[in-house]
Design a protein around this motif. Structure first.
Motif, short mmCIF file in Angstrom:
data_model
loop_
_atom_site.label_atom_id
_atom_site.label_comp_id
_atom_site.label_asym_id
_atom_site.label_seq_id
_atom_site.Cartn_x
_atom_site.Cartn_y
_atom_site.Cartn_z
N LYS A 172 -6.48 -10.61 8.93
CA LYS A 172 -6.22 -9.32 9.56
C LYS A 172 -5.81 -8.35 8.46
O LYS A 172 -4.98 -8.68 7.61
CB LYS A 172 -5.11 -9.44 10.60
CG LYS A 172 -5.51 -10.16 11.88
CD LYS A 172 -6.51 -9.33 12.69
CE LYS A 172 -6.83 -10.00 14.02
NZ LYS A 172 -7.78 -9.19 14.81
N LEU A 173 -6.36 -7.15 8.46
CA LEU A 173 -6.14 -6.19 7.39
C LEU A 173 -5.20 -5.07 7.81
O LEU A 173 -5.16 -4.68 8.99
CB LEU A 173 -7.48 -5.60 6.95
CG LEU A 173 -8.56 -6.60 6.52
CD1 LEU A 173 -9.85 -5.88 6.17
CD2 LEU A 173 -8.08 -7.45 5.34
N ARG A 174 -4.47 -4.57 6.82
CA ARG A 174 -3.55 -3.47 7.07
C ARG A 174 -4.32 -2.21 7.45
O ARG A 174 -5.30 -1.84 6.79
CB ARG A 174 -2.70 -3.22 5.82
CG ARG A 174 -1.54 -2.26 6.04
CD ARG A 174 -0.69 -2.17 4.78
NE ARG A 174 -0.12 -3.47 4.44
CZ ARG A 174 0.96 -4.00 5.01
NH1 ARG A 174 1.58 -3.33 5.97
NH2 ARG A 174 1.41 -5.19 4.62
N GLN A 175 -3.90 -1.53 8.48
CA GLN A 175 -4.57 -0.33 8.93
C GLN A 175 -3.89 0.91 8.36
O GLN A 175 -2.71 0.90 8.02
CB GLN A 175 -4.58 -0.27 10.46
CG GLN A 175 -5.33 -1.43 11.10
CD GLN A 175 -5.43 -1.31 12.61
OE1 GLN A 175 -5.88 -0.29 13.13
NE2 GLN A 175 -5.03 -2.36 13.32
N GLY A 176 -4.64 2.00 8.26
CA GLY A 176 -4.09 3.27 7.77
C GLY A 176 -4.01 3.37 6.26
O GLY A 176 -3.40 4.29 5.72
N VAL A 177 -4.65 2.43 5.53
CA VAL A 177 -4.62 2.43 4.07
C VAL A 177 -5.79 3.26 3.54
O VAL A 177 -6.91 3.19 4.06
CB VAL A 177 -4.71 0.99 3.52
CG1 VAL A 177 -4.81 1.00 2.00
CG2 VAL A 177 -3.51 0.18 3.98
N LEU A 178 -5.52 4.05 2.50
CA LEU A 178 -6.56 4.86 1.87
C LEU A 178 -6.73 4.46 0.41
O LEU A 178 -5.76 4.08 -0.26
CB LEU A 178 -6.20 6.35 1.93
CG LEU A 178 -6.13 7.00 3.31
CD1 LEU A 178 -5.69 8.46 3.17
CD2 LEU A 178 -7.47 6.91 4.04
N PHE A 179 -7.97 4.56 -0.07
CA PHE A 179 -8.21 4.44 -1.50
C PHE A 179 -7.83 5.77 -2.16
O PHE A 179 -7.62 6.78 -1.48
CB PHE A 179 -9.68 4.12 -1.77
CG PHE A 179 -10.07 2.72 -1.38
CD1 PHE A 179 -9.67 1.63 -2.13
CD2 PHE A 179 -10.85 2.50 -0.24
CE1 PHE A 179 -10.04 0.34 -1.78
CE2 PHE A 179 -11.22 1.21 0.13
CZ PHE A 179 -10.80 0.13 -0.65
N HIS A 180 -7.74 5.77 -3.48
CA HIS A 180 -7.31 6.97 -4.19
C HIS A 180 -8.27 8.15 -4.03
O HIS A 180 -7.88 9.30 -4.25
CB HIS A 180 -7.14 6.66 -5.68
CG HIS A 180 -6.09 5.62 -5.96
ND1 HIS A 180 -6.16 4.75 -7.02
CD2 HIS A 180 -4.96 5.29 -5.27
CE1 HIS A 180 -5.12 3.94 -7.00
NE2 HIS A 180 -4.38 4.25 -5.94
N ASP A 181 -9.53 7.88 -3.63
CA ASP A 181 -10.47 8.97 -3.41
C ASP A 181 -10.47 9.44 -1.96
O ASP A 181 -11.31 10.23 -1.55
CB ASP A 181 -11.88 8.55 -3.83
CG ASP A 181 -12.39 7.31 -3.09
OD1 ASP A 181 -11.63 6.76 -2.26
OD2 ASP A 181 -13.52 6.87 -3.36
N GLY A 182 -9.51 8.92 -1.16
CA GLY A 182 -9.39 9.33 0.23
C GLY A 182 -10.23 8.52 1.20
O GLY A 182 -10.12 8.69 2.41
N GLU A 183 -11.05 7.61 0.68
CA GLU A 183 -11.86 6.77 1.54
C GLU A 183 -10.99 5.71 2.22
O GLU A 183 -10.03 5.21 1.63
CB GLU A 183 -12.96 6.07 0.72
CG GLU A 183 -14.04 7.00 0.21
CD GLU A 183 -14.87 7.59 1.34
OE1 GLU A 183 -15.45 6.81 2.12
OE2 GLU A 183 -14.92 8.83 1.45
N PRO A 184 -11.30 5.33 3.46
CA PRO A 184 -10.47 4.36 4.18
C PRO A 184 -10.69 2.92 3.70
O PRO A 184 -11.81 2.53 3.38
CB PRO A 184 -10.92 4.53 5.63
CG PRO A 184 -12.34 4.99 5.52
CD PRO A 184 -12.40 5.86 4.31
N PHE A 185 -9.60 2.17 3.65
CA PHE A 185 -9.70 0.73 3.43
C PHE A 185 -9.86 0.07 4.79
O PHE A 185 -9.04 0.26 5.69
CB PHE A 185 -8.46 0.20 2.73
CG PHE A 185 -8.36 -1.31 2.76
CD1 PHE A 185 -9.24 -2.08 2.00
CD2 PHE A 185 -7.42 -1.95 3.55
CE1 PHE A 185 -9.18 -3.47 2.04
CE2 PHE A 185 -7.34 -3.33 3.58
CZ PHE A 185 -8.22 -4.10 2.83
N ASN A 186 -10.93 -0.68 4.95
CA ASN A 186 -11.19 -1.36 6.22
C ASN A 186 -11.95 -2.65 5.94
O ASN A 186 -12.10 -3.06 4.77
CB ASN A 186 -11.97 -0.45 7.17
CG ASN A 186 -13.21 0.14 6.50
OD1 ASN A 186 -13.81 -0.48 5.61
ND2 ASN A 186 -13.61 1.33 6.93
#
Length: 502
Positions: free
Chosen positions: A87-101
């Motif tokens: 299960k992955l953490r939600q609401g995380v962004l990469f430094h370029d603003g792209e979502p981590f999913n």
């Protein structure tokens, strides 16, 4: 007059503001220059120090070496231990603003497994495929049970990169990496510095109290310590043990330390190119003679002020996976001479590639003097650290003085260095029987069973000696007393969550 007063007050405010801003920049002295800042391709320890601020991972370790979730939030193994669901953490962004999913996690893991030149493939080689279950869930499908997998995902194999940036930059991604850590990349000047800035949209930003980190490469130990003492640096990694008493006496400084989980060693080129055809590369008797000519205790006392732990395996003598049937051998010059003579090389010549760091050079010089007493003429070939790694990979060495910062699972300290086609096996040593044992050690999570297998592995490695393990360091950091809340970790990496500058 009023204008002059206003001007002076303004200058004072500007100066105060500048000092406050500067106080939020943490300046860290590195003993070497990192290699490429791409977690898939990188292999240096100092690069991992930078990555600790730049790239979050699926899992993390605690100072007690427990594995805990980071970008993952939970995990579940299947009954046959061949499927791992995260299960992955939600609401995380990469430094370029792209979502981590889930899609980004799959991309990063697939990249580690398939990218040309990947140094991560061997660490997670049991992963056959990665499935996206839903936007916040992935499933790792394994070819067989693989006990070290979670531990591997606490390091570079678990680092997540922005798919958008990685695809756009291709082979140049390491020149401007985009991850999901607490600090984002700003600039790099090779052999000089790397600057990172706090990422204001970091998922755990409340734990980060430093605005900017500047990693400065200062290879010379004395210069690194002098910069710390003068206030030009706030922290230095690998404070030389001989400088510990001086730093302790400085009222402006403090020391943090912890025993490492890695080792320092000498790799032998046994099968990688023309230089492997040297006598020591082809005859295990000569490698045994070389080891018997070294006094590990004296090396520790002379070079490292007695601060380190002599060892002869990929884990320290206090580690539960240390093979106690094979203790650290005592120096035996007469036996070394006899082995050299029986092998037909009573006056053996050996060349040892050695990084230009002061610690490595000092150790190499002491080893050179020791083995000379047995009739071994050791020539030290000094090479800049990153260059030495490149030359080692190409087989351009006879023997190589090199360290490994260590992993929490013993597999991370041995598999990639001695398995037949492992990425960090620069000498291309290969023993099919050993490969079977290495795979067996990965297939069970039972500590007692694994310890027995590691005993069999030790019997082969310590007899054939593709590596000669020397000692285990103590990680020692020199710090300004203005740095508060810093916690040392046994992997030697610098984690800045909770740390602050007064």
């Amino acid at each position: 007059m009023r204008g002059i007063v206003k001007f002076v007050v303004t200058l004072a405010l500007v100066a105060a503001f500048s000092c406050a801003a500067q106080a939020k920049t943490l300046r860290i002295g590195l003993a070497e220059d990192p290699d490429i800042l791409d977690p898939t391709l990188a292999r240096t320890f100092v690069g991992r120090i930078v990555f600790a601020s730049l790239c979050d991972k699926l899992f993390e370790i605690t100072p007690e070496l427990k594995i805990v979730p980071q970008l993952a939030t939970s995990y579940e193994w299947s009954a046959d231990n061949k499927t791992l669901t995260l299960k992955l953490r939600q609401g995380v962004l990469f430094h370029d603003g792209e979502p981590f999913n889930a899609q980004a996690a799959k991309f990063s893991l697939d990249r580690h497994l398939t990218m040309q030149g990947s140094n991560r493939k061997g660490e997670i080689s049991a992963v056959q495929s990665v499935d996206v279950v839903d936007d916040s869930t992935i499933r790792l499908n394994l070819s067989k049970p693989f006990a070290p997998l979670l531990a591997a995902l606490t390091d570079r194999a678990g680092m997540m990169v922005s798919p958008k940036a990685a695809e756009a930059e291709g082979a140049n991604f390491g020149a401007a990496p985009v991850c999901a850590g607490p600090f984002k990349f700003v600039e790099r000047v090779a052999q000089d510095h790397i600057t990172l800035a706090k990422f204001d949209k970091y998922w755990n930003k409340d734990a980060i109290h430093i605005d900017q980190v500047e990693f400065r490469t200062i290879v010379d130990n004395a210069a690194r310590v002098a910069n710390l003492e003068s206030g030009s640096l706030d922290m230095i990694e690998r404070l030389p043990p001989t400088d510990v008493p001086t730093v302790r006496k400085d009222s402006k400084l403090q020391i943090a330390s912890i025993t490492e989980i890695g080792y320092q060693s000498i790799e032998i080129n046994t099968n990688n190119g023309p230089q492997a055809q040297s006598p020591i590369g082809q005859d295990p008797r000569l490698r045994e003679a070389f080891e018997l000519a070294i006094d590990r205790d004296a090396l520790n006392q002379v070079v490292f002020n007695g601060e380190f732990t002599p060892g002869n395996q990929w884990v320290s003598p206090t580690n539960p996976y240390y093979a106690k049937d094979f203790p650290v051998p005592k120096r035996d010059v007469e036996k070394a001479k006899a082995l050299l003579k029986s092998a037909g090389h009573p006056n053996l010549e050996v060349t040892m590639m050695t990084p230009t760091t002061q610690e490595a050079q000092s150790a190499a010089q002491v080893i050179q003097a020791m083995v000379k007493e047995a009739g071994i003429d050791l020539k030290i070939q000094s090479v800049e650290f990153a260059t030495s790694l490149d030359r080692a990979e190409k087989g351009d060495f006879e023997t190589y003085y090199i360290g490994w910062s260590g992993r929490s699972d013993p597999d991370g300290n041995i598999y990639n260095f001695v398995a037949c086609k492992a990425p960090l096996n620069d000498g291309h040593y290969c023993n099919p029987e050993l490969d079977k044992l290495l795979d067996e050690s990965r297939s069970t999570s039972d500590p007692a069973t694994r310890a027995k297998v590691y005993g069999k592995i030790a019997a082969i490695v310590l007899n054939e000696r593709p590596w000669i393990f020397l000692f285990h360091r103590k990680w020692i950091w020199g710090l300004t007393k203005n740095l508060e809340g810093y916690t040392p970790y046994p992997d030697g990496l610098i984690r800045l969550a909770g740390a602050s500058l007064r």
